[in-house]
Design a protein around this motif. Structure first.
Motif, PDB file in Angstrom:
ATOM      1  N   ALA A 192       0.835  -1.204   0.000  1.00  0.00           N
ATOM      2  CA  ALA A 192       0.000   0.000   0.000  1.00  0.00           C
ATOM      3  C   ALA A 192       0.871   1.257   0.000  1.00  0.00           C
ATOM      4  N   ILE A 193       1.964   1.248   0.766  1.00  0.00           N
ATOM      5  CA  ILE A 193       2.878   2.393   0.784  1.00  0.00           C
ATOM      6  C   ILE A 193       3.518   2.579  -0.590  1.00  0.00           C
ATOM      7  N   GLU A 194       3.906   1.472  -1.203  1.00  0.00           N
ATOM      8  CA  GLU A 194       4.515   1.516  -2.545  1.00  0.00           C
ATOM      9  C   GLU A 194       3.526   2.060  -3.568  1.00  0.00           C
ATOM     10  N   LYS A 195       2.292   1.590  -3.500  1.00  0.00           N
ATOM     11  CA  LYS A 195       1.274   2.014  -4.462  1.00  0.00           C
ATOM     12  C   LYS A 195       0.926   3.490  -4.293  1.00  0.00           C
ATOM     13  N   ARG A 196       0.869   3.952  -3.042  1.00  0.00           N
ATOM     14  CA  ARG A 196       0.511   5.338  -2.766  1.00  0.00           C
ATOM     15  C   ARG A 196       1.577   6.294  -3.285  1.00  0.00           C
ATOM     16  N   GLY A 197       2.831   5.898  -3.186  1.00  0.00           N
ATOM     17  CA  GLY A 197       3.924   6.732  -3.667  1.00  0.00           C
ATOM     18  C   GLY A 197       4.213   7.895  -2.738  1.00  0.00           C
ATOM     19  N   PRO A 198       5.367   8.521  -2.928  1.00  0.00           N
ATOM     20  CA  PRO A 198       5.752   9.615  -2.035  1.00  0.00           C
ATOM     21  C   PRO A 198       4.866  10.846  -2.217  1.00  0.00           C
ATOM     22  N   SER A 199       4.521  11.477  -1.097  1.00  0.00           N
ATOM     23  CA  SER A 199       3.754  12.710  -1.127  1.00  0.00           C
ATOM     24  C   SER A 199       4.715  13.885  -1.341  1.00  0.00           C
ATOM     25  N   ALA A 200       4.134  15.077  -1.495  1.00  0.00           N
ATOM     26  CA  ALA A 200       4.971  16.270  -1.630  1.00  0.00           C
ATOM     27  C   ALA A 200       5.804  16.472  -0.368  1.00  0.00           C
ATOM     28  N   GLU A 201       5.219  16.126   0.789  1.00  0.00           N
ATOM     29  CA  GLU A 201       5.952  16.244   2.051  1.00  0.00           C
ATOM     30  C   GLU A 201       7.125  15.266   2.093  1.00  0.00           C
TER      31      GLU A 201
END
Length: 244
Positions: free
Chosen positions: A196-205
């Motif tokens: 799920a973390i991989e799919k979500r990808g990095p946020s601007a933060e």
């Protein structure tokens, strides 16, 4: 049969250096008392675990790994357990150790083996263990030592060396054949959570997060063990003939 008079019958008790040495004591590696359980994860723990999850996924940058290392290394204590190998293996330059580290969330486990013309090692420092289900730690020292001992034994190319290692640990209450039960693992993140973390990808933060670099807690941990986690002992090759 009459007692044969000796010099010490006349002079008294022989000095310590003349007496037959006592057999070496076998010190238990297994804990004789139950270890206190680690408490449930706190909000602070869960925030650190998010850094760990992002550090294990692609595209998040090195800042999350630095923040995770700073958290898990605070108060971490490393122990290196050297296995006293029989003389025939020591003469060949072989060494065997189990490495474990008690962190604030659980124990890591690992090993280092210098065999005859080969070397192998993994884990036991501040980074958590991992399997196909995700990262985890062990809840007790004994479980961590058993896991490291099991990996150490399995790493041996020579059956007699593997047997000597297993017998050493068995005499001290540690099962190096089967290792600890997987149900004992303290799971930090599941495979599904990482996906799920991989799919979500990095946020601007996440992308704006500046890598703080090595923390004082990480540097203190490395100073205490005298080596960085990425530095493993160099291989020691021996020209002595292998034992039959």
């Amino acid at each position: 049969m009459p007692h044969q008079v000796t010099l010490w019958d006349l002079l008294g008790t022989p000095p310590v250096e003349m007496r037959k040495p006592a057999p070496p004591a076998i010190l238990p590696l297994a804990s004789t008392a139950p270890e206190p359980a680690f408490p449930p994860f706190t909000a602070e723990d869960l925030a650190a675990l998010q850094h760990l999850g992002k550090a294990l996924c692609h595209g998040y940058g090195p800042a999350h790994d630095s923040l995770w290392s700073a958290y898990i290394c605070k108060g971490a204590v490393h122990t290196c357990l050297e296995v006293p190998l029989p003389a025939q293996w020591r003469d060949l330059g072989c060494t065997a150790v189990v490495r474990v580290t008690r962190t604030r969330l659980g124990w890591t486990s690992g090993f280092w083996l210098q065999g005859y013309g080969y070397s192998r090692g993994r884990g036991g420092f501040h980074h958590p263990n991992q399997d196909l289900m995700g990262p985890f730690l062990w809840p007790t020292r004994q479980a961590a030592v058993e896991d490291g001992a099991s990996w150490l034994r399995d790493a041996c190319q020579e059956k007699p060396l593997a047997r000597a290692i297993a017998e050493y640990f068995a005499a001290r209450g540690i099962d190096a054949l089967g290792g600890p039960h997987p149900n004992l693992m303290r799971r930090l993140l599941t495979r599904e959570e990482l996906a799920a973390i991989e799919k979500r990808g990095p946020s601007a933060e996440d992308l704006a997060l500046v890598d703080p670099g090595p923390s004082e807690s990480l540097l203190a941990f490395e100073r205490a063990i005298g080596v960085t986690e990425d530095d493993m002992p160099p291989p020691v090759l021996s020209r002595v003939r292998m034992p039959a």
